[in-house]
Write a protein that holds these residues in place. Structure first.
Motif, PDB file in Angstrom:
ATOM      1  N   LYS A   4     136.764  59.588  62.329  1.00 16.08           N
ATOM      2  CA  LYS A   4     138.231  59.680  62.353  1.00 16.08           C
ATOM      3  C   LYS A   4     138.786  59.822  60.936  1.00 16.08           C
ATOM      4  O   LYS A   4     139.709  60.606  60.695  1.00 16.08           O
ATOM      5  CB  LYS A   4     138.827  58.445  63.033  1.00 16.08           C
ATOM      6  N   ALA A   5     138.234  59.083  59.978  1.00 19.12           N
ATOM      7  CA  ALA A   5     138.691  59.182  58.585  1.00 19.12           C
ATOM      8  C   ALA A   5     138.464  60.587  58.042  1.00 19.12           C
ATOM      9  O   ALA A   5     139.336  61.157  57.372  1.00 19.12           O
ATOM     10  CB  ALA A   5     137.979  58.143  57.717  1.00 19.12           C
ATOM     11  N   VAL A   8     141.088  61.060  55.133  1.00 19.65           N
ATOM     12  CA  VAL A   8     141.362  59.779  54.479  1.00 19.65           C
ATOM     13  C   VAL A   8     140.121  59.353  53.704  1.00 19.65           C
ATOM     14  O   VAL A   8     139.031  59.264  54.262  1.00 19.65           O
ATOM     15  CB  VAL A   8     141.708  58.685  55.525  1.00 19.65           C
ATOM     16  N   ALA A   9     140.296  59.106  52.408  1.00 19.51           N
ATOM     17  CA  ALA A   9     139.211  58.583  51.579  1.00 19.51           C
ATOM     18  C   ALA A   9     139.232  57.062  51.679  1.00 19.51           C
ATOM     19  O   ALA A   9     140.285  56.439  51.488  1.00 19.51           O
ATOM     20  CB  ALA A   9     139.386  59.016  50.129  1.00 19.51           C
ATOM     21  N   ILE A  10     138.079  56.476  51.988  1.00 21.71           N
ATOM     22  CA  ILE A  10     137.987  55.018  52.083  1.00 21.71           C
ATOM     23  C   ILE A  10     137.173  54.510  50.894  1.00 21.71           C
ATOM     24  O   ILE A  10     135.995  54.845  50.744  1.00 21.71           O
ATOM     25  CB  ILE A  10     137.363  54.568  53.417  1.00 21.71           C
ATOM     26  N   LEU A  61     130.246  54.353  54.501  1.00 18.10           N
ATOM     27  CA  LEU A  61     131.676  54.544  54.715  1.00 18.10           C
ATOM     28  C   LEU A  61     132.339  55.277  53.554  1.00 18.10           C
ATOM     29  O   LEU A  61     133.072  56.242  53.754  1.00 18.10           O
ATOM     30  CB  LEU A  61     132.330  53.170  54.922  1.00 18.10           C
ATOM     31  N   SER A  62     132.066  54.854  52.342  1.00 18.40           N
ATOM     32  CA  SER A  62     132.709  55.503  51.196  1.00 18.40           C
ATOM     33  C   SER A  62     132.132  56.887  50.934  1.00 18.40           C
ATOM     34  O   SER A  62     132.872  57.826  50.646  1.00 18.40           O
ATOM     35  CB  SER A  62     132.615  54.626  49.950  1.00 18.40           C
ATOM     36  N   GLN A  63     130.836  57.049  51.054  1.00 21.62           N
ATOM     37  CA  GLN A  63     130.245  58.369  50.806  1.00 21.62           C
ATOM     38  C   GLN A  63     130.685  59.390  51.851  1.00 21.62           C
ATOM     39  O   GLN A  63     130.983  60.528  51.516  1.00 21.62           O
ATOM     40  CB  GLN A  63     128.722  58.285  50.752  1.00 21.62           C
ATOM     41  N   ASP A  64     130.750  58.994  53.103  1.00 23.21           N
ATOM     42  CA  ASP A  64     131.145  59.925  54.170  1.00 23.21           C
ATOM     43  C   ASP A  64     132.603  60.348  54.088  1.00 23.21           C
ATOM     44  O   ASP A  64     132.982  61.378  54.635  1.00 23.21           O
ATOM     45  CB  ASP A  64     130.904  59.300  55.548  1.00 23.21           C
ATOM     46  N   THR A  65     133.447  59.543  53.437  1.00 19.88           N
ATOM     47  CA  THR A  65     134.880  59.844  53.398  1.00 19.88           C
ATOM     48  C   THR A  65     135.369  60.252  52.018  1.00 19.88           C
ATOM     49  O   THR A  65     136.563  60.453  51.824  1.00 19.88           O
ATOM     50  CB  THR A  65     135.691  58.623  53.883  1.00 19.88           C
ATOM     51  N   GLY A  66     134.457  60.366  51.054  1.00 19.25           N
ATOM     52  CA  GLY A  66     134.850  60.775  49.705  1.00 19.25           C
ATOM     53  C   GLY A  66     135.470  59.661  48.882  1.00 19.25           C
ATOM     54  O   GLY A  66     136.179  59.913  47.907  1.00 19.25           O
TER      55      GLY A  66
END
Length: 138
Positions: A62-63, A68-70, A88-93
């Motif tokens: 969804k991010a 959406v960057a987390i 989580l952070s790598q997948d969302t930039g």
């Protein structure tokens, strides 16, 4: 002052539900125009998820869909950074940070009154520094 009082009474020891927290945060952008502004979430935790999906598959998807960057911030030993936060952070930039207490530079003084306050360090993590965990992803 109210926030400090609430934090002091927290006690800890409860369940850690990344999934619910991220779902609520991502709902902010659900249905919003995609071209409006930058979208960032700063996800702060001191534990690994103990409730919900341990790899946050739906939330990561969804991010990415909502652009959406987390950015993840883990409070604890930098070498115990939960693998799911890396994912989580790598997948969302997003970026990754560890917050931990530095050991005192000299032996502590005999009097607690003379002891310097602990030094807290915030360190940005680099993906190449990430060490895969032993055991499960959670």
């Amino acid at each position: 002052d109210a926030v400090a009082e609430a934090a002091a009474c927290g006690g800890g020891g409860g369940a850690t539900n990344y999934e619910l927290a991220l779902r609520h945060a991502l709902d902010i952008w659900e249905g919003a125009r995609r071209s409006v502004g930058n979208r960032h979430i700063i996800f702060l935790t001191d534990g690994s998820p103990t409730v919900g999906d341990p790899i946050l598959e739906a939330e990561r998807q969804k991010a990415r869909h909502l652009n959406v960057a987390i950015h993840t911030v883990y409070i604890g030993c930098q070498w115990t950074y939960p693998a799911v936060l890396n994912l989580l952070s790598q997948d969302t930039g997003g970026s990754q940070f560890s917050v931990f207490e530095e050991p005192p530079p000299s032996p502590p003084s005999p009097s607690a009154e003379d002891a310097p306050p602990p030094l807290v360090r915030v360190q940005r993590r680099r993906p190449k520094e990430w060490r895969p965990p032993t055991g499960t992803l959670g």
